[in-house]
Design an enzyme around this catalytic site. Structure first.
Site, mmCIF file in Angstrom:
data_model
loop_
_atom_site.group_PDB
_atom_site.id
_atom_site.type_symbol
_atom_site.label_atom_id
_atom_site.label_comp_id
_atom_site.label_asym_id
_atom_site.label_seq_id
_atom_site.Cartn_x
_atom_site.Cartn_y
_atom_site.Cartn_z
ATOM 1 N N CYS A 1 -95.182 6.807 96.821
ATOM 2 C CA CYS A 1 -95.532 7.486 98.141
ATOM 3 C C CYS A 1 -95.835 8.938 98.228
ATOM 4 O O CYS A 1 -95.294 9.599 97.291
ATOM 5 C CB CYS A 1 -94.431 7.122 99.217
ATOM 6 N N CYS B 1 -96.221 23.964 112.404
ATOM 7 C CA CYS B 1 -95.338 22.802 112.908
ATOM 8 C C CYS B 1 -93.879 23.711 113.128
ATOM 9 O O CYS B 1 -93.435 24.088 112.119
ATOM 10 C CB CYS B 1 -95.074 21.737 111.938
ATOM 11 N N CYS C 1 -90.970 23.228 111.099
ATOM 12 C CA CYS C 1 -90.769 23.119 109.591
ATOM 13 C C CYS C 1 -90.723 24.491 108.861
ATOM 14 O O CYS C 1 -91.356 25.521 109.044
ATOM 15 C CB CYS C 1 -92.127 22.658 109.102
ATOM 16 N N CYS D 1 -91.109 9.478 96.608
ATOM 17 C CA CYS D 1 -92.035 10.132 97.729
ATOM 18 C C CYS D 1 -92.367 11.524 97.044
ATOM 19 O O CYS D 1 -91.459 12.411 97.199
ATOM 20 C CB CYS D 1 -91.508 10.069 98.884
ATOM 21 N N CYS E 1 -96.814 4.855 105.842
ATOM 22 C CA CYS E 1 -95.440 5.009 106.354
ATOM 23 C C CYS E 1 -95.705 6.292 107.655
ATOM 24 O O CYS E 1 -96.333 7.347 107.098
ATOM 25 C CB CYS E 1 -94.873 5.858 105.183
HETATM 26 N N1 SAM Z 1 -97.473 18.841 104.930
HETATM 27 C C1 SAM Z 1 -97.470 17.341 105.029
HETATM 28 C C2 SAM Z 1 -97.512 16.730 106.507
HETATM 29 O O1 SAM Z 1 -96.922 17.665 107.407
HETATM 30 O O2 SAM Z 1 -98.196 15.798 106.950
HETATM 31 C C3 SAM Z 1 -96.209 16.643 104.456
HETATM 32 C C4 SAM Z 1 -94.953 17.149 104.413
HETATM 33 S S1 SAM Z 1 -94.100 17.193 106.172
HETATM 34 C C5 SAM Z 1 -92.864 18.217 105.619
HETATM 35 C C6 SAM Z 1 -93.701 15.606 106.398
HETATM 36 C C7 SAM Z 1 -92.720 15.252 107.897
HETATM 37 O O3 SAM Z 1 -91.405 16.130 107.284
HETATM 38 C C8 SAM Z 1 -93.184 15.976 108.864
HETATM 39 O O4 SAM Z 1 -94.345 15.103 109.567
HETATM 40 C C9 SAM Z 1 -91.802 15.887 109.705
HETATM 41 O O5 SAM Z 1 -91.865 14.706 110.560
HETATM 42 C C10 SAM Z 1 -90.749 16.225 108.949
HETATM 43 N N2 SAM Z 1 -90.033 17.208 109.022
HETATM 44 C C11 SAM Z 1 -90.422 18.502 108.521
HETATM 45 N N3 SAM Z 1 -89.573 19.421 108.617
HETATM 46 C C12 SAM Z 1 -88.465 18.747 109.182
HETATM 47 C C13 SAM Z 1 -87.258 19.251 109.832
HETATM 48 N N4 SAM Z 1 -86.954 20.627 109.837
HETATM 49 N N5 SAM Z 1 -86.377 18.534 110.352
HETATM 50 C C14 SAM Z 1 -86.706 16.894 110.233
HETATM 51 N N6 SAM Z 1 -88.081 16.631 109.965
HETATM 52 C C15 SAM Z 1 -88.531 17.391 109.281
HETATM 53 FE FE1 SF4 Z 2 -96.441 21.258 109.029
HETATM 54 FE FE2 SF4 Z 2 -94.530 21.472 107.366
HETATM 55 FE FE3 SF4 Z 2 -96.310 19.461 106.679
HETATM 56 FE FE4 SF4 Z 2 -97.035 22.142 106.734
HETATM 57 S S1 SF4 Z 2 -95.490 21.179 105.389
HETATM 58 S S2 SF4 Z 2 -98.129 20.420 107.662
HETATM 59 S S3 SF4 Z 2 -95.847 23.156 108.288
HETATM 60 S S4 SF4 Z 2 -94.622 19.628 108.416
#
Ligand code: SAM
Ligand code: SF4
Ligand code: DTB
Length: 349
Positions: free
Chosen positions: A132, A61, A64, A101, A192
């Site tokens: 959550c 992603c 991220c 969460c 959610c």
């Molecule tokens: N790894 C799991 C997943 O992706 O489903 C759960 C954690 S992930 C960090 C959850 C959400 O956080 C992502 O889907 C994204 O929408 C949001 N997110 C992650 N990094 C972000 C960032 N730099 N700015 C804003 N939202 C972010």
């Molecule tokens: Fe994607 Fe970050 Fe969630 Fe991993 S932790 S699945 S890189 S949003």
């Protein structure tokens, strides 16, 4: 159309584009009217986030900081011990949060992780908090196991439009995400699911994301709208800022399309002015993450949120199913402690 009479599941992108195109005041007036018909406009639900497993995620992603594909300052950590997670949940409760969460940087949970995850859920529930989790993709069996352990909500975002998605994530598909949401729904847990804006998507992509969320067979109970937090080392570190008015419009349109869902003003608040946040509340946002950290990035300090709530006359929402003040008390007390004559003056004029 399915479900309650005023909930529509047949939105079109063209129609949503025309909501976005309304004059700002007309859009906010419409959203606020729908908000008032469904919620107390002066109540906001407060959740606290904890990263229970940080970094080294195999997914790519582009936004991220936890992805193993990019080099960022995030310190990798193994799955936290159950006791440590529960100690953080207790702190969140003491600060006045009603939902805890827990997020893990996983593609999906492994079966060997599940016993620890189940203990965390049980422990959080025993503290009297809503629970959550966001652990990536779930199989049908894992969703059932989480439901059985007492998990209230599962977070899994669609993130953006189906058309733009491939520009942001290549390691899992949009269909994978929809499958996980179906498993969560079938298990009986609450969903959610929301997205991120400011990724370089078009206005049409923002409409298309909201159409995907609103047209799910049953709308998500909670809809987080994240503003991209630009983290050094990620491919989106230099992305152009989204105009805050476009963010506020996105909240307003989400409120109109999903009238009974909690819309969360999610990541990105640290970079927003109080006035932008206030317009988001006016546009129908009624949930926030509370506490100084999101998963790996900063969130406003609890005391500055207490001051903002006090200035706006906003009360924290009681835990669902609890009409009394037990779970509201800690945050309400904190807000009262923050009250100063100048703030009373501001609030009254
Ligand atoms: N790894 C799991 C997943 O992706 O489903 C759960 C954690 S992930 C960090 C959850 C959400 O956080 C992502 O889907 C994204 O929408 C949001 N997110 C992650 N990094 C972000 C960032 N730099 N700015 C804003 N939202 C972010
Ligand atoms: Fe994607 Fe970050 Fe969630 Fe991993 S932790 S699945 S890189 S949003
Ligand atoms: C969601 O939609 N936003 C939260 C939560 N669900 C898990 C996560 C925001 C993460 C922001 C970047 C970070 O702190 O790592």
């Amino acid at each position: 159309m399915t479900g309650s009479a005023d909930i529509r599941n047949d939105w079109t992108v063209a129609e949503v584009n025309s909501l976005f195109a309304l004059p700002f005041n007309d859009l906010l007036f419409k959203a606020q009217g729908i908000h008032r018909a469904n919620f107390d406009p002066n109540e906001v639900q407060v959740s606290t986030l904890l990263s229970i497993k940080t970094g080294a995620c195999p997914e790519d992603c582009k936004y991220c900081p936890q992805s193993a594909h990019y080099t960022t300052d995030v310190e990798k950590e193994r799955l936290l011990e159950v006791e440590k997670v529960l100690a953080e949940a207790q702190k969140a409760k003491d600060l006045g949060s009603t939902r805890f969460c827990m997020g893990a940087a996983w593609r999906n949970p492994k079966d060997r992780d599940m016993p620890y995850i189940v203990e965390m859920v049980k422990g959080v529930k025993a503290l009297g908090l809503e629970s959550c989790m966001t652990l990536g993709m779930l199989s049908r069996e894992q969703a059932a196991m989480l439901k059985e352990s007492g998990l209230d909500y599962y977070n899994h975002n669609l993130d953006t439009s189906p058309e733009f998605y491939g520009e942001i994530i290549t390691t899992r598909t949009y269909a994978d995400r929809l499958n996980t949401l179906q498993h969560v729904r079938d298990s009986g847990m609450k969903i959610c699911s929301g997205g991120i804006v400011g990724l370089g998507e078009t206005a049409n992509d923002r409409s298309a994301l909201l159409v995907q969320l609103a047209n799910l067979p049953q709308q998500p109970e909670s809809v987080p709208i994240n503003m991209l937090v630009k983290v050094e080392g990620t491919p989106l570190q230099d992305e152009v800022d989204l105009d805050p008015f476009e963010f506020i419009r996105t909240i307003a349109v989400a409120r109109i399309m999903m009238p009974k869902s909690h819309v969360r003003l999610s990541a990105g608040r640290e970079e927003m002015s109080e006035q932008t946040q206030s317009l988001c509340f006016f546009a129908g946002a009624n949930s926030i993450f509370y506490g100084s950290k999101l998963l790996t990035t900063a969130n406003p300090e609890a005391d500055s949120d207490q001051i903002l709530f006090q200035k706006l006359g906003i009360r924290p929402e009681a835990r669902q199913g609890y009409s009394d003040e037990v779970h509201q008390a800690a945050l309400s007390d904190a807000i009262v402690e923050q009250q100063q004559p100048q703030l009373f003056y501001d609030a009254a004029h």
